[in-house]
Design a protein around this motif. Structure first.
Motif, PDB file in Angstrom:
ATOM      1  N   GLY A 168       5.332   5.294  -4.639  1.00 29.72           N
ATOM      2  CA  GLY A 168       6.264   4.630  -5.548  1.00 29.72           C
ATOM      3  C   GLY A 168       7.002   5.576  -6.474  1.00 29.72           C
ATOM      4  O   GLY A 168       8.226   5.509  -6.620  1.00 29.72           O
ATOM      5  N   VAL A 169       6.275   6.493  -7.117  1.00 29.51           N
ATOM      6  CA  VAL A 169       6.920   7.408  -8.067  1.00 29.51           C
ATOM      7  C   VAL A 169       7.854   8.370  -7.337  1.00 29.51           C
ATOM      8  O   VAL A 169       8.939   8.694  -7.841  1.00 29.51           O
ATOM      9  CB  VAL A 169       5.863   8.165  -8.886  1.00 29.51           C
ATOM     10  CG1 VAL A 169       6.517   9.244  -9.740  1.00 29.51           C
ATOM     11  CG2 VAL A 169       5.083   7.194  -9.768  1.00 29.51           C
TER      12      VAL A 169
ATOM     13  N   PRO B  27       0.817  -1.225   0.000  1.00 34.32           N
ATOM     14  CA  PRO B  27       0.000   0.000   0.000  1.00 34.32           C
ATOM     15  C   PRO B  27       0.849   1.274   0.000  1.00 34.32           C
ATOM     16  O   PRO B  27       0.463   2.275  -0.607  1.00 34.32           O
ATOM     17  CB  PRO B  27      -0.829  -0.124   1.287  1.00 34.32           C
ATOM     18  CG  PRO B  27      -0.832  -1.585   1.601  1.00 34.32           C
ATOM     19  CD  PRO B  27       0.506  -2.089   1.161  1.00 34.32           C
ATOM     20  N   VAL B  28       1.983   1.220   0.668  1.00 35.19           N
ATOM     21  CA  VAL B  28       2.868   2.390   0.724  1.00 35.19           C
ATOM     22  C   VAL B  28       3.448   2.671  -0.658  1.00 35.19           C
ATOM     23  O   VAL B  28       3.525   3.826  -1.101  1.00 35.19           O
ATOM     24  CB  VAL B  28       3.998   2.161   1.745  1.00 35.19           C
ATOM     25  CG1 VAL B  28       4.966   3.342   1.747  1.00 35.19           C
ATOM     26  CG2 VAL B  28       3.425   1.937   3.131  1.00 35.19           C
TER      27      VAL B  28
ATOM     28  N   VAL C 149       8.642  -2.016  -9.330  1.00 32.84           N
ATOM     29  CA  VAL C 149       8.877  -2.255  -7.903  1.00 32.84           C
ATOM     30  C   VAL C 149       7.575  -2.666  -7.214  1.00 32.84           C
ATOM     31  O   VAL C 149       7.553  -3.597  -6.388  1.00 32.84           O
ATOM     32  CB  VAL C 149       9.471  -0.986  -7.242  1.00 32.84           C
ATOM     33  CG1 VAL C 149       9.529  -1.145  -5.724  1.00 32.84           C
ATOM     34  CG2 VAL C 149      10.862  -0.698  -7.798  1.00 32.84           C
ATOM     35  N   TYR C 150       6.492  -2.006  -7.565  1.00 37.45           N
ATOM     36  CA  TYR C 150       5.187  -2.344  -6.998  1.00 37.45           C
ATOM     37  C   TYR C 150       4.811  -3.783  -7.348  1.00 37.45           C
ATOM     38  O   TYR C 150       4.348  -4.546  -6.476  1.00 37.45           O
ATOM     39  CB  TYR C 150       4.131  -1.373  -7.523  1.00 37.45           C
ATOM     40  CG  TYR C 150       2.715  -1.710  -7.113  1.00 37.45           C
ATOM     41  CD1 TYR C 150       2.252  -1.392  -5.833  1.00 37.45           C
ATOM     42  CD2 TYR C 150       1.846  -2.340  -7.985  1.00 37.45           C
ATOM     43  CE1 TYR C 150       0.956  -1.694  -5.451  1.00 37.45           C
ATOM     44  CE2 TYR C 150       0.546  -2.657  -7.615  1.00 37.45           C
ATOM     45  CZ  TYR C 150       0.110  -2.331  -6.346  1.00 37.45           C
ATOM     46  OH  TYR C 150      -1.172  -2.644  -5.969  1.00 37.45           O
ATOM     47  N   ALA C 151       5.017  -4.176  -8.616  1.00 38.88           N
ATOM     48  CA  ALA C 151       4.682  -5.538  -9.035  1.00 38.88           C
ATOM     49  C   ALA C 151       5.545  -6.561  -8.296  1.00 38.88           C
ATOM     50  O   ALA C 151       5.060  -7.628  -7.899  1.00 38.88           O
ATOM     51  CB  ALA C 151       4.867  -5.683 -10.546  1.00 38.88           C
ATOM     52  N   ALA C 152       6.818  -6.244  -8.109  1.00 40.90           N
ATOM     53  CA  ALA C 152       7.704  -7.161  -7.393  1.00 40.90           C
ATOM     54  C   ALA C 152       7.238  -7.350  -5.951  1.00 40.90           C
ATOM     55  O   ALA C 152       7.244  -8.472  -5.422  1.00 40.90           O
ATOM     56  CB  ALA C 152       9.137  -6.630  -7.420  1.00 40.90           C
ATOM     57  N   ALA C 153       6.835  -6.257  -5.311  1.00 41.93           N
ATOM     58  CA  ALA C 153       6.358  -6.360  -3.931  1.00 41.93           C
ATOM     59  C   ALA C 153       5.048  -7.147  -3.858  1.00 41.93           C
ATOM     60  O   ALA C 153       4.865  -8.018  -2.992  1.00 41.93           O
ATOM     61  CB  ALA C 153       6.169  -4.962  -3.348  1.00 41.93           C
TER      62      ALA C 153
ATOM     63  N   ARG D  14       8.633   9.268 -17.502  1.00 48.64           N
ATOM     64  CA  ARG D  14       8.197   7.937 -17.943  1.00 48.64           C
ATOM     65  C   ARG D  14       9.047   6.839 -17.303  1.00 48.64           C
ATOM     66  O   ARG D  14       8.529   5.786 -16.932  1.00 48.64           O
ATOM     67  CB  ARG D  14       8.275   7.851 -19.471  1.00 48.64           C
ATOM     68  CG  ARG D  14       7.343   8.795 -20.191  1.00 48.64           C
ATOM     69  CD  ARG D  14       7.536   8.745 -21.692  1.00 48.64           C
ATOM     70  NE  ARG D  14       7.125   7.460 -22.236  1.00 48.64           N
ATOM     71  CZ  ARG D  14       7.429   7.050 -23.457  1.00 48.64           C
ATOM     72  NH1 ARG D  14       8.163   7.819 -24.256  1.00 48.64           N
ATOM     73  NH2 ARG D  14       7.004   5.869 -23.892  1.00 48.64           N
ATOM     74  N   GLN D  15      10.361   7.066 -17.201  1.00 48.04           N
ATOM     75  CA  GLN D  15      11.232   6.052 -16.626  1.00 48.04           C
ATOM     76  C   GLN D  15      10.930   5.858 -15.142  1.00 48.04           C
ATOM     77  O   GLN D  15      10.908   4.740 -14.632  1.00 48.04           O
ATOM     78  CB  GLN D  15      12.694   6.442 -16.814  1.00 48.04           C
ATOM     79  CG  GLN D  15      13.679   5.329 -16.498  1.00 48.04           C
ATOM     80  CD  GLN D  15      13.639   4.203 -17.506  1.00 48.04           C
ATOM     81  OE1 GLN D  15      13.787   4.442 -18.693  1.00 48.04           O
ATOM     82  NE2 GLN D  15      13.421   2.994 -17.045  1.00 48.04           N
ATOM     83  N   GLN D  16      10.692   6.953 -14.453  1.00 43.95           N
ATOM     84  CA  GLN D  16      10.378   6.864 -13.029  1.00 43.95           C
ATOM     85  C   GLN D  16       9.081   6.099 -12.799  1.00 43.95           C
ATOM     86  O   GLN D  16       8.991   5.264 -11.887  1.00 43.95           O
ATOM     87  CB  GLN D  16      10.277   8.274 -12.435  1.00 43.95           C
ATOM     88  CG  GLN D  16      11.589   9.056 -12.459  1.00 43.95           C
ATOM     89  CD  GLN D  16      11.779   9.876 -13.723  1.00 43.95           C
ATOM     90  OE1 GLN D  16      11.277   9.516 -14.772  1.00 43.95           O
ATOM     91  NE2 GLN D  16      12.507  10.983 -13.610  1.00 43.95           N
ATOM     92  N   ALA D  17       8.070   6.385 -13.614  1.00 46.20           N
ATOM     93  CA  ALA D  17       6.792   5.699 -13.463  1.00 46.20           C
ATOM     94  C   ALA D  17       6.930   4.212 -13.776  1.00 46.20           C
ATOM     95  O   ALA D  17       6.344   3.365 -13.086  1.00 46.20           O
ATOM     96  CB  ALA D  17       5.748   6.331 -14.382  1.00 46.20           C
ATOM     97  N   ALA D  18       7.710   3.885 -14.815  1.00 43.70           N
ATOM     98  CA  ALA D  18       7.895   2.483 -15.183  1.00 43.70           C
ATOM     99  C   ALA D  18       8.601   1.717 -14.071  1.00 43.70           C
ATOM    100  O   ALA D  18       8.220   0.586 -13.738  1.00 43.70           O
ATOM    101  CB  ALA D  18       8.684   2.378 -16.485  1.00 43.70           C
TER     102      ALA D  18
END
Length: 405
Positions: A21-22, A15-16, A61-65, A52-56
């Motif tokens: 994340g960005v 959730p954090v 990272v979110y998907a990995a978590a 765009r790179q930061q968002a990607a």
């Protein structure tokens, strides 16, 4: 393997990451480039400026978590990123640097909420994920170098031809300076092009889809000049290639890479949809289809602003004339008076589901699409509404991956 405690802690941070994340990835790149400015040679500066790179990275990272207890769920994304890393020349020794600054960014953004337990869990998770990347990329480097005509790192290619395809797109025919053989590739793959622009402190690397068939004595890339939208920073490399690079000049290329490839084990009808310069991998796929699967029905749909912006049109039309299993359709958003008088397009406006359905007789087939993000969102949502399964929807992003929802 990660410990149960680490998995539990990482899951608790999901959730954090969704909220911060960005901010974390923006801080990460600030720290990384401040401490290691030499890494700016690897990154697309325009993608950095546009966020765009930061968002990607935040999405990754979110998907990995989220899937930390089932990392196999993100394996396709890992392989996609690994292809890009191999084509850019990312090395194993750079992973600890990234890990150090990623953890530092988490600490900076979250402050006291980033406890020792959280930082320790993320350090452990990063080591596991980095190890996976390093292993996959090591195999890719080896396979790239050992394949017939292959090589590692970057190789000099001479521009044998430079053809203006439209008002905004130019093709470059590239032959190896050493006159040796070149590696084959799968339709849909790309090469990385490394250039040193006079007066610029950094080298620049960009990926461009290969736009012709494999098995030729050359590679062809078809590049859009990115300087027509005042709201978006001009593309340094594309402008340099269009305005300054000439026939006889040398460009440095990595071996072909990428996982957006045509599945030639599938014999069902295939639809290729593209917008703008997104047609480049589709033209390569079309060449492959008429050569290796001459009985497979192909529908080639392309959207452009108008005829002046429509690249490689005659090439595709000639393939369709020679191969009756190929159907083509053009959609122009702003047709010129000449386009209208010559009836040189099939639809005015935008690609939509009713039009796709009028051209494609059945949902039972495979669909490949590439183009600007709004185009891809429209196509993806249309195909979902029609009932096309996820496994039959194949797509490629320009630059960092985005979301099509």
């Amino acid at each position: 393997m990660l410990s149960e405690q680490t998995i539990r802690i990482i899951k608790s941070t999901v959730p954090v990451l969704e909220v911060h994340g960005v901010a974390i990835t923006k801080r990460f790149y600030d720290k990384l480039f401040t401490s290691h400015p030499e890494l700016l040679h690897l990154f697309n500066h325009a993608n950095q400026k546009q966020g765009r790179q930061q968002a990607a990275l935040a999405n990754a990272v979110y998907a990995a978590a989220k899937h930390i207890d089932r990392l196999e769920m993100i394996l396709p994304v890992v392989k996609q990123i690994a292809h890009k890393h191999r084509s850019l020349g990312v090395k194993p020794e750079q992973y600890p640097i990234v890990g150090e600054h990623l953890l530092g960014a988490i600490k900076d953004v979250l402050g006291d909420a980033a406890t020792d337990d959280i930082l320790g869990a993320w350090a452990e998770a990063y080591r596991v994920i980095a190890s996976a990347f390093i292993g996959i990329e090591s195999d890719m480097y080896t396979n790239s170098a050992l394949q017939p005509g292959g090589w590692s790192d970057f190789r000099p290619f001479v521009i044998a031809r430079k053809d203006r395809e439209s008002d905004v797109i130019t093709s470059f025919y590239l032959t190896p300076q050493d006159q040796g053989p070149i590696a084959g590739f799968e339709a849909g793959q790309y090469v990385s092009v490394r250039v040193q622009i006079p007066g610029d402190a950094y080298t620049h690397i960009r990926q461009y889809s290969l736009s012709h068939a494999s098995g030729q004595p050359f590679y062809r890339i078809s590049v859009k000049r990115e300087d027509t939208n005042p709201a978006v920073p001009a593309g340094k490399v594309s402008v340099f290639l269009h305005n300054q690079v000439q026939e006889g000049d040398v460009l440095w290329l990595s071996a072909p890479a990428g996982d957006f490839t045509l599945d030639q084990t599938d014999t069902r009808p295939v639809t290729l949809l593209s917008g703008g310069v997104g047609l480049t991998p589709m033209v390569s796929m079309l060449h492959a289809l008429v050569t290796t699967q001459p009985n497979r029905k192909v529908t080639f749909i392309h959207a452009a602003q108008n005829g002046a912006h429509h690249a490689l049109r005659r090439e595709v039309e000639q393939l369709a004339e020679k191969h009756p299993q190929v159907t083509i359709a053009w959609c122009y958003t702003q047709p010129t008076a000449a386009d209208t008088s010559e009836q040189s397009y099939h639809k005015e406006g935008y690609v939509d589901l009713p039009w796709i359905q009028s051209l494609v007789p059945s949902v039972n087939g495979s669909f490949y699409f590439c183009g600007p993000l709004p185009f891809m969102k429209t196509v993806n949502q249309s195909l979902i509404a029609w009932g096309v399964t996820e496994s039959d929807r194949h797509y490629e992003f320009f630059g960092p991956s985005g979301a099509l929802s």
